[in-house]
Design an enzyme around this catalytic site. Structure first.
Site, PDB file in Angstrom:
ATOM      1  N   GLY A  13     -14.959  -1.061  12.374  1.00  0.00           N
ATOM      2  CA  GLY A  13     -14.171  -2.581  12.250  1.00  0.00           C
ATOM      3  C   GLY A  13     -13.468  -2.999  13.234  1.00  0.00           C
ATOM      4  O   GLY A  13     -12.463  -3.751  12.751  1.00  0.00           O
ATOM      5  N   ASN A  15     -13.884  -4.956  15.611  1.00  0.00           N
ATOM      6  CA  ASN A  15     -13.976  -6.314  15.953  1.00  0.00           C
ATOM      7  C   ASN A  15     -13.384  -7.160  14.835  1.00  0.00           C
ATOM      8  O   ASN A  15     -13.185  -8.285  14.748  1.00  0.00           O
ATOM      9  CB  ASN A  15     -15.622  -6.601  16.398  1.00  0.00           C
ATOM     10  CG  ASN A  15     -15.670  -6.231  17.661  1.00  0.00           C
ATOM     11  OD1 ASN A  15     -15.381  -7.270  18.523  1.00  0.00           O
ATOM     12  ND2 ASN A  15     -16.445  -5.097  18.163  1.00  0.00           N
ATOM     13  N   MET A  92     -25.191  -2.913  12.490  1.00  0.00           N
ATOM     14  CA  MET A  92     -26.326  -2.222  12.993  1.00  0.00           C
ATOM     15  C   MET A  92     -27.858  -2.264  12.233  1.00  0.00           C
ATOM     16  O   MET A  92     -28.252  -1.252  12.086  1.00  0.00           O
ATOM     17  CB  MET A  92     -25.924  -0.491  13.069  1.00  0.00           C
ATOM     18  CG  MET A  92     -24.341  -0.572  13.885  1.00  0.00           C
ATOM     19  SD  MET A  92     -24.611  -1.443  15.582  1.00  0.00           S
ATOM     20  CE  MET A  92     -25.439  -0.107  16.590  1.00  0.00           C
ATOM     21  N   ASN A 109     -23.310 -12.836  17.086  1.00  0.00           N
ATOM     22  CA  ASN A 109     -23.260 -11.448  17.346  1.00  0.00           C
ATOM     23  C   ASN A 109     -22.523 -11.070  18.482  1.00  0.00           C
ATOM     24  O   ASN A 109     -22.739 -11.776  19.356  1.00  0.00           O
ATOM     25  CB  ASN A 109     -24.536 -10.824  17.306  1.00  0.00           C
ATOM     26  CG  ASN A 109     -24.662  -9.247  17.444  1.00  0.00           C
ATOM     27  OD1 ASN A 109     -23.910  -8.774  16.746  1.00  0.00           O
ATOM     28  ND2 ASN A 109     -25.620  -8.794  18.346  1.00  0.00           N
ATOM     29  N   HIS A 111     -22.200  -8.095  21.499  1.00  0.00           N
ATOM     30  CA  HIS A 111     -23.171  -7.163  22.079  1.00  0.00           C
ATOM     31  C   HIS A 111     -22.483  -6.593  23.270  1.00  0.00           C
ATOM     32  O   HIS A 111     -21.860  -7.167  24.016  1.00  0.00           O
ATOM     33  CB  HIS A 111     -24.537  -7.577  22.585  1.00  0.00           C
ATOM     34  CG  HIS A 111     -25.550  -6.724  23.005  1.00  0.00           C
ATOM     35  ND1 HIS A 111     -26.227  -5.641  22.128  1.00  0.00           N
ATOM     36  CD2 HIS A 111     -25.902  -6.244  23.937  1.00  0.00           C
ATOM     37  CE1 HIS A 111     -26.791  -4.774  22.920  1.00  0.00           C
ATOM     38  NE2 HIS A 111     -26.810  -5.101  23.946  1.00  0.00           N
ATOM     39  N   SER A 138     -20.926  -9.762  25.418  1.00  0.00           N
ATOM     40  CA  SER A 138     -21.683 -10.858  25.182  1.00  0.00           C
ATOM     41  C   SER A 138     -21.299 -11.452  23.904  1.00  0.00           C
ATOM     42  O   SER A 138     -21.568 -10.500  22.690  1.00  0.00           O
ATOM     43  CB  SER A 138     -22.888 -11.098  25.486  1.00  0.00           C
ATOM     44  OG  SER A 138     -23.369 -10.387  26.883  1.00  0.00           O
ATOM     45  N   ASP A 147     -31.062  -9.252  20.236  1.00  0.00           N
ATOM     46  CA  ASP A 147     -29.844  -9.466  21.422  1.00  0.00           C
ATOM     47  C   ASP A 147     -30.478 -10.348  22.525  1.00  0.00           C
ATOM     48  O   ASP A 147     -30.037 -10.275  23.379  1.00  0.00           O
ATOM     49  CB  ASP A 147     -29.520  -7.992  21.837  1.00  0.00           C
ATOM     50  CG  ASP A 147     -29.116  -7.026  20.967  1.00  0.00           C
ATOM     51  OD1 ASP A 147     -28.318  -7.432  19.954  1.00  0.00           O
ATOM     52  OD2 ASP A 147     -29.400  -5.797  21.096  1.00  0.00           O
TER      53      ASP A 147
HETATM   54  C1  GRF Z   1     -19.257  -2.700  19.085  1.00  0.00           C
HETATM   55  O1  GRF Z   1     -19.147  -2.028  20.409  1.00  0.00           O
HETATM   56  C2  GRF Z   1     -20.331  -3.494  18.899  1.00  0.00           C
HETATM   57  O2  GRF Z   1     -20.571  -4.279  20.130  1.00  0.00           O
HETATM   58  C3  GRF Z   1     -21.293  -2.498  18.745  1.00  0.00           C
HETATM   59  O3  GRF Z   1     -20.924  -1.676  17.714  1.00  0.00           O
HETATM   60  C4  GRF Z   1     -19.446  -1.525  18.067  1.00  0.00           C
HETATM   61  C5  GRF Z   1     -18.694  -1.875  16.681  1.00  0.00           C
HETATM   62  O4  GRF Z   1     -17.514  -1.437  16.654  1.00  0.00           O
HETATM   63  N1  GRF Z   1     -22.589  -2.990  18.465  1.00  0.00           N
HETATM   64  P1  GRF Z   1     -16.468  -2.099  15.539  1.00  0.00           P
HETATM   65  O5  GRF Z   1     -17.246  -1.527  14.284  1.00  0.00           O
HETATM   66  O6  GRF Z   1     -16.321  -3.493  15.710  1.00  0.00           O
HETATM   67  O7  GRF Z   1     -15.301  -1.217  15.882  1.00  0.00           O
END
Ligand code: GRF
Length: 221
Positions: A13, A15, A92, A109, A111, A138, A147
């Site tokens: 988490g 992001n 995911m 999203n 990526h 991106s 993607d």
């Molecule tokens: C990020 O690198 C995202 O782009 C990828 O999974 C990771 C998730 O990280 N697909 P978080 O859960 O946001 O820390």
């Protein structure tokens, strides 16, 4: 009126955290994260949501026999919160075309690569293996091709000779944390929209592009 954002997660988490911080600081203006939904009950992101006082829910994909059934349950849960925008933040799961269609133009999203290079998993290992000089992140509109939806913003990260998967992933993640709130702010304020399979800008694209370039320059500092 305050915009409503639902965030889908599967993991730690980070992001999610950067988006919450941007809502608090006003970088994403007038927006409330109304729910965080995970397909994995043990996702650390759910704890972050609880700490932030945000409804944290699980729709466990293992409880459903097919992708269609899982996506239908997820959609019901999301739509209970009537979001303006749905953000996949380390979510995911591959999504069915019907689900993607339902949120067309309002689902983003992040990526960890400079798409269209390296869609799918293990992007950092593949970038190192290929010997690319530039890697990055991106943020794109979600379409039914994995993607492959149109990008709103990208940040480039230089690949250094001493990089391993971990060091490269850390710098790319830092870029993700900077560009995702920016993309969401643009979408939620109507600066960018999805039409005819493309990202369409309300202001001249050059303005948006200059802003988009800024994060990549910062990555040298
Ligand atoms: C990020 O690198 C995202 O782009 C990828 O999974 C990771 C998730 O990280 N697909 P978080 O859960 O946001 O820390």
């Amino acid at each position: 009126m305050t915009k409503r954002l639902v965030i889908l997660v599967s993991g730690r988490g980070s992001n999610l955290q950067s988006i919450l911080a941007a809502c608090r600081s006003g970088q994403i203006p007038d927006t409330q994260v109304v729910a965080v939904i995970s397909n994995r009950p043990a996702a650390g992101a759910l704890e972050l949501a609880v700490l932030a006082g945000i409804p944290a829910l699980t729709v466990d994909h293992r409880d459903y026999g097919t992708r269609v059934d899982f996506d239908a349950a997820l959609q019901r849960q999301i739509d209970d919160y009537a979001p303006d925008v749905v953000a996949l933040a380390g979510f995911m799961r591959q999504l069915t075309p019907a689900f993607v269609q339902h949120y067309e133009g309002r689902m983003l999203n992040v990526h960890p690569s400079l798409l269209p290079a390296f869609p799918g998993l293990h992007t950092h290992a593949r970038a190192l293996e290929q010997g690319v000089l530039w890697h990055g992140a991106s943020v794109h509109f979600v379409t039914s091709a994995l993607d492959a939806g149109p990008a709103i913003i990208q940040a480039a990260v230089a690949v250094l000779p001493e990089d391993d998967e971990q060091s490269l992933a850390a710098r790319v993640l830092d870029a993700e944390h900077r560009i995702y709130p920016q993309a969401l702010a643009w979408l939620l304020t109507g600066r960018v929209a999805y039409a005819a399979g493309r990202a369409q800008w309300r202001d001249p694209p050059e303005t948006a592009m200059r802003e988009a370039i800024a994060p990549s320059l910062e990555s040298f500092s």
